[in-house]
Design a protein around this motif. Structure first.
Motif, PDB file in Angstrom:
ATOM      1  N   ARG A  63      83.623 -52.210  28.723  1.00  0.00           N
ATOM      2  CA  ARG A  63      83.495 -51.455  27.467  1.00  0.00           C
ATOM      3  C   ARG A  63      82.049 -51.407  26.980  1.00  0.00           C
ATOM      4  NH1 ARG A  63      88.122 -54.397  26.011  1.00  0.00           N
ATOM      5  NH2 ARG A  63      86.872 -55.838  24.806  1.00  0.00           N
ATOM      6  N   GLU A  64      81.333 -52.518  27.177  1.00  0.00           N
ATOM      7  CA  GLU A  64      79.991 -52.623  26.615  1.00  0.00           C
ATOM      8  C   GLU A  64      78.927 -51.963  27.479  1.00  0.00           C
ATOM      9  OE1 GLU A  64      78.771 -54.124  23.608  1.00  0.00           O
ATOM     10  OE2 GLU A  64      80.866 -53.596  23.259  1.00  0.00           O
ATOM     11  N   LEU A  65      79.115 -52.057  28.809  1.00  0.00           N
ATOM     12  CA  LEU A  65      78.022 -51.660  29.704  1.00  0.00           C
ATOM     13  C   LEU A  65      78.208 -50.276  30.316  1.00  0.00           C
ATOM     14  CD1 LEU A  65      77.445 -55.078  31.512  1.00  0.00           C
ATOM     15  CD2 LEU A  65      76.347 -54.188  29.450  1.00  0.00           C
ATOM     16  N   SER A  66      79.361 -49.667  30.101  1.00  0.00           N
ATOM     17  CA  SER A  66      79.600 -48.365  30.708  1.00  0.00           C
ATOM     18  C   SER A  66      78.770 -47.287  30.017  1.00  0.00           C
ATOM     19  CB  SER A  66      81.085 -48.013  30.591  1.00  0.00           C
ATOM     20  OG  SER A  66      81.251 -46.629  30.791  1.00  0.00           O
ATOM     21  N   ARG A  67      78.177 -46.432  30.846  1.00  0.00           N
ATOM     22  CA  ARG A  67      77.401 -45.347  30.262  1.00  0.00           C
ATOM     23  C   ARG A  67      78.292 -44.161  29.899  1.00  0.00           C
ATOM     24  NH1 ARG A  67      74.026 -40.995  31.889  1.00  0.00           N
ATOM     25  NH2 ARG A  67      74.356 -41.236  34.113  1.00  0.00           N
ATOM     26  N   ARG A  69      81.315 -44.434  28.517  1.00  0.00           N
ATOM     27  CA  ARG A  69      82.096 -44.665  27.301  1.00  0.00           C
ATOM     28  C   ARG A  69      81.188 -44.487  26.110  1.00  0.00           C
ATOM     29  NH1 ARG A  69      86.851 -47.763  28.406  1.00  0.00           N
ATOM     30  NH2 ARG A  69      86.702 -48.517  30.523  1.00  0.00           N
ATOM     31  N   GLU A  70      81.599 -43.611  25.225  1.00  0.00           N
ATOM     32  CA  GLU A  70      80.726 -43.297  24.091  1.00  0.00           C
ATOM     33  C   GLU A  70      80.487 -44.499  23.188  1.00  0.00           C
ATOM     34  OE1 GLU A  70      81.808 -39.889  21.745  1.00  0.00           O
ATOM     35  OE2 GLU A  70      82.122 -38.753  23.610  1.00  0.00           O
ATOM     36  N   SER A  79      72.052 -42.847  22.968  1.00  0.00           N
ATOM     37  CA  SER A  79      72.176 -41.737  22.023  1.00  0.00           C
ATOM     38  C   SER A  79      71.542 -42.062  20.669  1.00  0.00           C
ATOM     39  CB  SER A  79      73.658 -41.383  21.852  1.00  0.00           C
ATOM     40  OG  SER A  79      74.337 -42.510  21.340  1.00  0.00           O
ATOM     41  N   ALA A  80      70.825 -43.204  20.603  1.00  0.00           N
ATOM     42  CA  ALA A  80      70.251 -43.598  19.317  1.00  0.00           C
ATOM     43  C   ALA A  80      69.174 -42.618  18.879  1.00  0.00           C
ATOM     44  CB  ALA A  80      69.662 -45.001  19.413  1.00  0.00           C
TER      45      ALA A  80
END
Lengths: 347, 171, 136
Positions: A63-67, A69-70, A79-80
């Motif tokens: 969940r944390e490292l996937s590119r 997953r938004e 996307s920051a």
């Protein structure tokens, strides 16, 4: 949809994980995460708790490292606004390590290839050959120098730069799982996370684990190995163009992009396996270096190994049919003669 | 192939009968006794056999294809189509061949057709699954086809006797 | 009667010959398929979906029974593994053939669920030199 299916399957599998008594018996778990099937086996100590915790961690890391997953920490950074974000300690440290590997490998390892991989369609499974101009434009934003570590847990990216930890995430995950197993006193374990393997304690009969290294020339055959590696405790990670590729106009394009060109690396290697002892953090290193060595090609890779910058051994398979093994593995590796490679021990 | 209205009607009735027989078959689940996927009595083969003799290979094939297509549509299962088509067409070809030999009775033709039907289905399973595991069912399926083939042959023989005095297949 | 061909309605020697050919085919294919497979030894259950291997269970490593759940093509199958067998205990597929197959216990045997395109196969592991893990 595929991800949803995988998640559902994972949940169901988690529910299907049952306890079966007997301390010496190996218990196993399967986890569908990071676009791969992960297989964990363990015995001794608090095996059940260890496997459960490992599973939870693998889903969390996915969940944390996937590119793709938004909501992942990586996506939030990509996307920051202004390219800067507080990413949390774990991700910041992982990015810092990734930048170190980029530096140490002369840029052969690079986490900023994300837009280029996407252009080739490897991120979204929509393969295509991008135009040269398109790649040139994207390549302007590739390079470790476009990633800046700020104070605390802040990380910022230059405009147009995106990161993808795909080449290091599974290695990091194997480190995390290894730590969980140690904490829970697991005596024997094999953990296979899509090309990343961690073993500990040897097999229950007191012998080293036997690890088959897939023959890159016969990827569709489950029992086609270039050889068998015997190891009781340690990490081994294989990178190869055969793992993911597509064909267009009779030419094969694989997923390991050369950061110097933006094109799939044509280094004369078909598979690189990096092996190291089971010390903490080695899984991440093996993952990063297997990709880097693949990009470097035989000569540079072996020079890098000789330089001793990192403590590892390697197994290289070349396009011209040679199987090169670094000296440290001479006693623990047995080539499979039926694979037909010319076997050399390199020192 | 030019069909008279009478022939066309007969074909349609036979197709409907074949479909009904396929449905009827579900009430005799052979797979409970012999647990193998795809195993069944093959009652629809009676119609194929009858059509082959009464109307000839062309119309028999027409009925078969219509039955397979409609059956797949009714079941809402297009996957099943390749199975029934491969099984049905293989059986049809073998039965055409065997009936032309003129030595065999309906029983022999029917057994040959049943065996061929099973071979065709196993081939379809191997193809769609990309795995040779279904091959292991072949010996059992062939053995079973002796009995199912004899049964459908028996029913077909009854049918021919019963209809001998009618002239429904005359064009 | 005026059929295209008048069928012979009584079985004769030629029919016996046709039946014999089928019997021979059954025996020959059975002999070819079922011999050569390792009889005893440790078993491994291999689960594959759509022709790709998705799971591998070392049955010898089990003590009690273990149930695993597989999802494929919208169907859910529960497979129970023991030291010496594998069995689909529940499935929501329409045909239920996989459930009816019951337990398989010998190397080379398999359970097929066509709607789910799932296969459970038993493999003998007499070959003790095989690796524990494969990478790549």
């Amino acid at each position: 949809m595929r991800r949803f299916g995988a998640l559902l399957a994972a949940l169901l599998l988690a529910g299907g994980l049952t306890a079966c008594g007997g301390e010496a018996e190996m218990q196993s778990a399967q986890v569908f995460a990071m676009d791969t099937v992960m297989i964990l086996t363990a015995s001794g100590g608090e095996t059940e708790a260890a496997l459960k915790a490992a599973e939870d961690e693998l889903y969390r890391l996915d969940r944390e490292l996937s590119r793709t997953r938004e909501s992942s920490a990586v996506s939030r950074l990509n996307s920051a606004p202004e390219g800067a974000a507080e990413v949390g300690e774990e991700l910041r440290d992982l990015i810092a390590r990734a930048l170190d590997f980029s530096d140490a490998t002369g840029g052969a390892f690079d986490i900023t290839l994300a837009p280029v991989s996407s252009a080739w369609g490897f991120t979204e499974d929509a393969y295509r050959v991008p135009a040269r101009e398109e790649l040139e434009e994207l390549m302007a934003h590739v390079g470790a120098e476009h990633v800046h570590l700020g104070d605390g847990t802040a990380v910022s990216l230059d405009p147009g730069t995106q990161i993808d930890l795909g080449a290091i995430a599974k290695g990091y995950a194997s480190d995390v799982v290894a730590a969980i197993c140690r904490e829970n006193g697991v005596a024997h374990s094999t953990v296979s996370l899509g090309g990343n393997v961690w073993v500990c304690g040897g097999n229950p009969e007191g012998k080293p684990w036997q690890i088959g290294i897939q023959d890159p020339a016969r990827p569709e055959e489950a029992d086609a190995y270039v050889g068998i590696l015997r190891m009781s405790d340690g990490f081994a990670v294989t990178s190869g163009g055969y793992q993911r590729y597509f064909e267009e106009d009779g030419k094969l394009y694989h997923h390991i992009i050369d950061p110097a060109t933006g094109y799939p690396a044509e280094s004369g290697l078909t598979s690189v396996t990096v092996v190291s002892e089971g010390t903490e953090g080695s899984g991440t290193m093996c993952d990063a270096l297997s990709t880097a060595l693949f990009v470097m090609g035989e000569e540079r890779a072996l020079d890098f190994w000789r330089s001793g910058t990192f403590d590892f051994e390697a197994i290289l398979v070349t396009e011209d049919g040679r199987l090169l093994v670094t000296a440290g593995l001479e006693d623990s590796f047995t080539p499979d003669e039926t694979a037909g490679y010319a076997y050399e021990v390199v020192s | 192939m030019k069909l008279s209205t009478r022939q066309l009607t007969l074909c349609a009735v036979l197709t409907a009968m074949a479909l009904a027989l396929s449905y009827l078959e579900n009430f005799f689940p052979l797979s409970l006794a012999i647990p193998i996927p795809g195993i069944k009595l093959g009652l629809a083969n009676i119609v194929t056999l009858f059509a082959l003799y009464a109307l000839g290979p062309g119309q028999a094939l027409l009925i078969l294809v219509a039955r397979c297509l409609l059956g797949a549509v009714f079941a809402g299962n297009m996957n099943a189509l390749i199975f029934s088509l491969m099984g049905g067409v293989t059986a049809m070809l073998v039965m055409i061949g065997l009936s032309r030999l003129r030595h065999l009775s309906v029983y022999g033709v029917s057994v040959g057709g049943a065996a061929a039907h099973n071979c065709g289905q196993v081939a379809a399973a191997v193809l769609t699954l990309g795995n040779e595991a279904p091959l292991y069912y072949l010996p059992v399926l062939l053995g079973v086809s002796l009995f199912t083939g004899a049964l459908t042959g028996l029913i077909a023989a009854f049918l021919f006797r019963a209809l001998a005095h009618t002239r429904i297949w005359e064009a | 009667m005026r059929m295209k061909w008048s069928p012979e309605l009584h079985p004769n020697g030629w029919d016996a010959l046709a039946a014999a050919v089928v019997v021979v085919l059954a025996l020959v294919s059975g002999a070819l398929l079922y011999t050569g497979g390792p009889g005893g030894g440790d078993l491994t259950a291999v689960v594959s979906v759509d022709g790709g291997e998705t799971d591998r269970v070392d049955l010898a490593a089990l003590t009690g029974s273990e149930e695993r759940v597989y999802e494929s093509r919208g169907y859910t199958l529960r497979v129970t593994f023991t030291e010496s067998s594998a069995q689909v205990t529940a499935s929501d597929c329409p045909t239920q053939d996989c459930v009816h197959t019951g337990a398989i216990t010998r190397s080379g045997q398999s359970i097929v669920c066509l709607p789910a395109r799932l296969i459970v196969e038993l493999e003998g592991t007499g070959d003790t030199d095989g690796p524990d893990v494969v990478i790549g």
